[in-house]
Design an enzyme around this catalytic site. Structure first.
Site, PDB file in Angstrom:
ATOM      1  N   LYS A   1       0.640  -1.183  -0.110  1.00 46.85           N
ATOM      2  CA  LYS A   1      -0.096   0.067   0.114  1.00 46.85           C
ATOM      3  C   LYS A   1       0.793   1.474   0.068  1.00 46.85           C
ATOM      4  O   LYS A   1       1.768   1.392   0.765  1.00 46.85           O
ATOM      5  CB  LYS A   1      -0.821   0.076   1.527  1.00 46.85           C
ATOM      6  CG  LYS A   1      -1.663   1.185   1.387  1.00 46.85           C
ATOM      7  CD  LYS A   1      -2.663   1.236   2.634  1.00 46.85           C
ATOM      8  CE  LYS A   1      -3.557   2.560   2.694  1.00 46.85           C
ATOM      9  NZ  LYS A   1      -4.267   2.403   4.147  1.00 46.85           N
TER      10      LYS A   1
ATOM     11  N   ASP B   1      -2.653   9.818   3.897  1.00 49.89           N
ATOM     12  CA  ASP B   1      -4.253   9.556   4.257  1.00 49.89           C
ATOM     13  C   ASP B   1      -4.923  10.556   4.972  1.00 49.89           C
ATOM     14  O   ASP B   1      -4.881  10.437   6.257  1.00 49.89           O
ATOM     15  CB  ASP B   1      -4.263   8.245   4.742  1.00 49.89           C
ATOM     16  CG  ASP B   1      -5.680   7.566   4.919  1.00 49.89           C
ATOM     17  OD1 ASP B   1      -6.606   8.296   4.306  1.00 49.89           O
ATOM     18  OD2 ASP B   1      -5.953   6.622   5.547  1.00 49.89           O
TER      19      ASP B   1
ATOM     20  N   LYS C   1     -10.424  12.499   8.663  1.00 50.86           N
ATOM     21  CA  LYS C   1      -9.864  12.078  10.102  1.00 50.86           C
ATOM     22  C   LYS C   1      -9.838  13.294  10.851  1.00 50.86           C
ATOM     23  O   LYS C   1      -9.498  14.310  10.441  1.00 50.86           O
ATOM     24  CB  LYS C   1      -8.348  11.705   9.724  1.00 50.86           C
ATOM     25  CG  LYS C   1      -8.188  10.289   9.174  1.00 50.86           C
ATOM     26  CD  LYS C   1      -7.049   9.653   9.036  1.00 50.86           C
ATOM     27  CE  LYS C   1      -6.670   8.342   8.236  1.00 50.86           C
ATOM     28  NZ  LYS C   1      -7.311   7.167   8.988  1.00 50.86           N
TER      29      LYS C   1
ATOM     30  N   ASP D   1       1.495   6.123   5.724  1.00 51.87           N
ATOM     31  CA  ASP D   1       0.379   5.284   4.928  1.00 51.87           C
ATOM     32  C   ASP D   1       1.133   4.607   3.651  1.00 51.87           C
ATOM     33  O   ASP D   1       0.296   3.672   3.088  1.00 51.87           O
ATOM     34  CB  ASP D   1      -0.919   5.847   4.976  1.00 51.87           C
ATOM     35  CG  ASP D   1      -2.171   5.183   5.149  1.00 51.87           C
ATOM     36  OD1 ASP D   1      -1.852   3.684   5.527  1.00 51.87           O
ATOM     37  OD2 ASP D   1      -3.162   5.486   4.516  1.00 51.87           O
TER      38      ASP D   1
ATOM     39  N   ASP E   1     -12.507   6.693   4.055  1.00 49.81           N
ATOM     40  CA  ASP E   1     -11.054   6.494   5.081  1.00 49.81           C
ATOM     41  C   ASP E   1     -10.968   4.994   4.617  1.00 49.81           C
ATOM     42  O   ASP E   1      -9.696   4.688   5.083  1.00 49.81           O
ATOM     43  CB  ASP E   1     -11.487   7.100   6.301  1.00 49.81           C
ATOM     44  CG  ASP E   1     -10.028   7.093   7.070  1.00 49.81           C
ATOM     45  OD1 ASP E   1      -8.972   7.281   6.425  1.00 49.81           O
ATOM     46  OD2 ASP E   1      -9.926   7.245   8.240  1.00 49.81           O
TER      47      ASP E   1
ATOM     48  N   GLU F   1      -9.664   3.504   2.455  1.00 44.52           N
ATOM     49  CA  GLU F   1      -9.212   3.566   0.874  1.00 44.52           C
ATOM     50  C   GLU F   1      -8.255   2.598   0.512  1.00 44.52           C
ATOM     51  O   GLU F   1      -8.090   2.253  -0.612  1.00 44.52           O
ATOM     52  CB  GLU F   1      -8.693   5.099   0.802  1.00 44.52           C
ATOM     53  CG  GLU F   1      -7.426   5.327   1.004  1.00 44.52           C
ATOM     54  CD  GLU F   1      -6.906   4.927   2.559  1.00 44.52           C
ATOM     55  OE1 GLU F   1      -7.925   5.166   3.635  1.00 44.52           O
ATOM     56  OE2 GLU F   1      -5.870   4.702   2.817  1.00 44.52           O
TER      57      GLU F   1
ATOM     58  N   ARG G   1      -8.020  -0.375   1.114  1.00 43.31           N
ATOM     59  CA  ARG G   1      -8.482  -1.745   0.485  1.00 43.31           C
ATOM     60  C   ARG G   1      -8.950  -1.480  -1.096  1.00 43.31           C
ATOM     61  O   ARG G   1      -8.747  -2.145  -1.904  1.00 43.31           O
ATOM     62  CB  ARG G   1      -9.355  -2.369   1.171  1.00 43.31           C
ATOM     63  CG  ARG G   1     -10.796  -1.472   1.645  1.00 43.31           C
ATOM     64  CD  ARG G   1     -11.611  -1.923   2.727  1.00 43.31           C
ATOM     65  NE  ARG G   1     -11.102  -1.430   4.003  1.00 43.31           N
ATOM     66  CZ  ARG G   1     -11.522  -1.761   5.055  1.00 43.31           C
ATOM     67  NH1 ARG G   1     -12.624  -2.444   5.201  1.00 43.31           N
ATOM     68  NH2 ARG G   1     -10.802  -1.310   6.204  1.00 43.31           N
TER      69      ARG G   1
END
Ligand code: BES
Ligand code: MN
Ligand code: ZN
Length: 495
Positions: free
Chosen positions: A265, A270, A277, A288, A347, A349, A351
């Protein structure tokens, strides 16, 4: 730092600092005994006086010896010699490295490979020494106007009169792993305004340039559009930074040997998107992309070690930002696999970008696919910051990863991926929802990914709790590079 092999007996050694082991109950290692003889019993005296107890990770730097060729000695405690565990060994070496960090010593000699561990070879000892020193001496100076501390130590010699081939192997492995870890840490520690998807793509090209047998290919948003990566592209729509799909290919075996595929990833920042967030600690979401950093580090290490394997690294990279064109809760997108996804929380995201990368992985006819991602805050709730979460659809692969994690001292713990959890991902409007509610968040995230990995043996590492440290010691750890390289070494030996 230079790591050197040496086979100088202590009697003829000249050094700024000699590192030797002592144990509890005033016991000396063979090297400490020799030093004791050369210094009229100084080491025995020191232990008698109780100035060092010899417990695991005790250290004592003696800066004057009645023996001119050895300027100083660092005594390092290894506890009870008969009960020494691999973790204790590493802990003691870490302590030695940390003690030397605050000195002006520029080159040191150690006799620490001679300490026997029931479970491991001397090669493992040498590798641990290098990994420990390198991690301890890592500094992130890229964004400072001047370095924080000037570290004096420039060279460490691993001294031994026997087993020098095994030690040299350990040095080579240790260097490759340490450099992979350092690379992963550096790109991870870089802030989101510098380490963008475009920057990560540039790093991949650079690593490919520096290592033969390694090539990189970058796909642009237009290419991904053609491939039908509607899920991945929906995440990057909210960002001004163009998304990249980075592929690194290492060829170390015959071309018809099926590759090991790593997917990382690469969310370079993020913010959560429209499901924004909270502000506190949001800076840490520059991390991230640690999964992608580990893929870069592991492939670089594999290439340096010229492992007899074929390995592919796939990095979907994007930002997740709020914007007028960003994903909205309730939006439905179509993945490359054809499954439609209802985005109930923007959020979740990771996946969304991983599922298309996992579908893309099929084109390489993989032997196994291992993805790594800072995927869920829930993983921190379940497992804390000690092991990475491990889930997968193949017991043999999960067991191999578990065993590699034990050897590498880069721990993982398996969570179940049972069908019962799949129900949490039901959507009233699409094939699947991108979140599964409050319960078992790490498992439902993996369940989501499992819908896209049915055609091959697959394991998932949730590194949300292990890829970086928070608080005063904030910084990337480079995990799970040691685990991945160990897995590759184990596979190389089996090949
Ligand atoms: N990158 C985060 C996961 C994360 C959070 C890692 C905190 C490390 C520390 C991921 O994209 C995310 O936001 N996940 C959500 C999922 C939820 C909306 C189902 C989470 O964990 O809160
Ligand atoms: Mn998120
Ligand atoms: Zn994320």
């Amino acid at each position: 730092m230079d790591y050197l092999l040496a086979n100088t007996p202590i009697e003829t050694l000249k050094t700024e600092c000699l590192i030797v082991a002592v144990f509890e109950n005033k016991q000396l290692s063979p090297a400490a005994q020799k030093l004791d003889l050369l210094t009229d019993g100084l080491i025995t005296d020191t232990l008698q006086r109780g100035d060092i107890k010899g417990k695991v990770a005790d250290t004592l730097l003696i800066n004057y010896l009645p023996y001119a060729a050895i300027k100083r000695t660092l005594l390092v405690g290894f506890g009870d010699a008969d009960k020494l565990t691999p973790k204790d060994y590493r802990k003691a070496i870490n302590a030695a490295a940390n003690t030397l960090k605050s000195t002006q010593i520029s080159s040191a000699d150690c006799y620490l490979t001679e300490i026997k561990l029931a479970k491991h070879s001397i090669t493992w000892n040498a590798r641990q020494i290098i990994e420990a020193f390198d991690t301890s001496f890592y500094q992130f100076n890229d964004c400072k106007s001047k370095p924080a501390d000037i570290l004096a130590l420039k060279a460490l010699s691993l001294n031994s009169l026997t087993d020098t081939d095994a030690i040299q192997t350990g040095i080579n492995q240790g260097k490759a792993i340490a450099q992979g870890v350092a690379l992963a840490k550096r790109v991870s520690d870089l802030p989101g305004n510098i380490c963008t998807p475009t920057y990560l793509a540039g790093q991949a090209l650079e690593i490919a340039k520096q290592n033969k047998n390694l090539t990189a290919e970058i796909l642009e948003e237009a290419d991904m559009e053609k491939l039908g990566m509607g899920s991945f592209l929906s995440v990057s729509r909210g960002s001004r930074q163009p998304a990249k799909l980075i592929t690194l290919e290492y060829k170390g075996a015959d071309k018809n040997v099926q590759p090991i595929v790593f997917v990382g990833k690469g969310l370079t920042f993020d913010a959560g998107g429209i499901s924004l967030k909270p502000g506190a600690g949001m800076d840490e979401m520059k991390y991230d992309m640690c999964g992608s950093a580990a893929v870069l580090g592991a492939l670089q290490a594999a290439a340096q070690l010229e492992l007899p394997l074929n390995i592919i690294g796939i990095i979907p990279s994007s930002e997740n930002m709020p914007d007028g064109d960003a994903n909205k809760p309730g939006d439905i997108v179509t993945s490359m696999a054809g499954l439609t996804i209802e985005i109930l929380n923007t959020d979740a995201e990771g996946r969304l970008i991983l599922c298309d990368a996992l579908t893309y992985a099929k084109k390489f006819n993989p032997d196994v696919v291992i993805d790594m991602a800072t995927l869920t805050g829930a993983c921190l709730v379940a497992l804390g910051r000690v092991p990475s979460g491990l889930l997968g659809n193949d017991d043999a692969l999960c067991n191999d990863l578990y065993s590699a994690s034990e050897t590498a001292l880069d721990s993982v713990w398996r969570l179940p991926l049972w069908d019962e959890y799949q129900d949490q991902l039901k959507s009233n409007f699409a094939d699947i929802a991108n979140i599964g509610g409050r319960d078992a968040g790490t498992i439902t995230a993996a369940c989501f990914l499992s819908r896209f990995t049915e055609d091959y043996q697959w394991a998932h590492l949730d590194i949300a709790g292990t890829a970086w440290k928070t608080g005063d010691a904030k910084g990337a750890t480079g995990r799970p590079v040691p685990l991945l390289v160990q897995y590759l070494l184990d596979r190389s030996n089996a090949a």
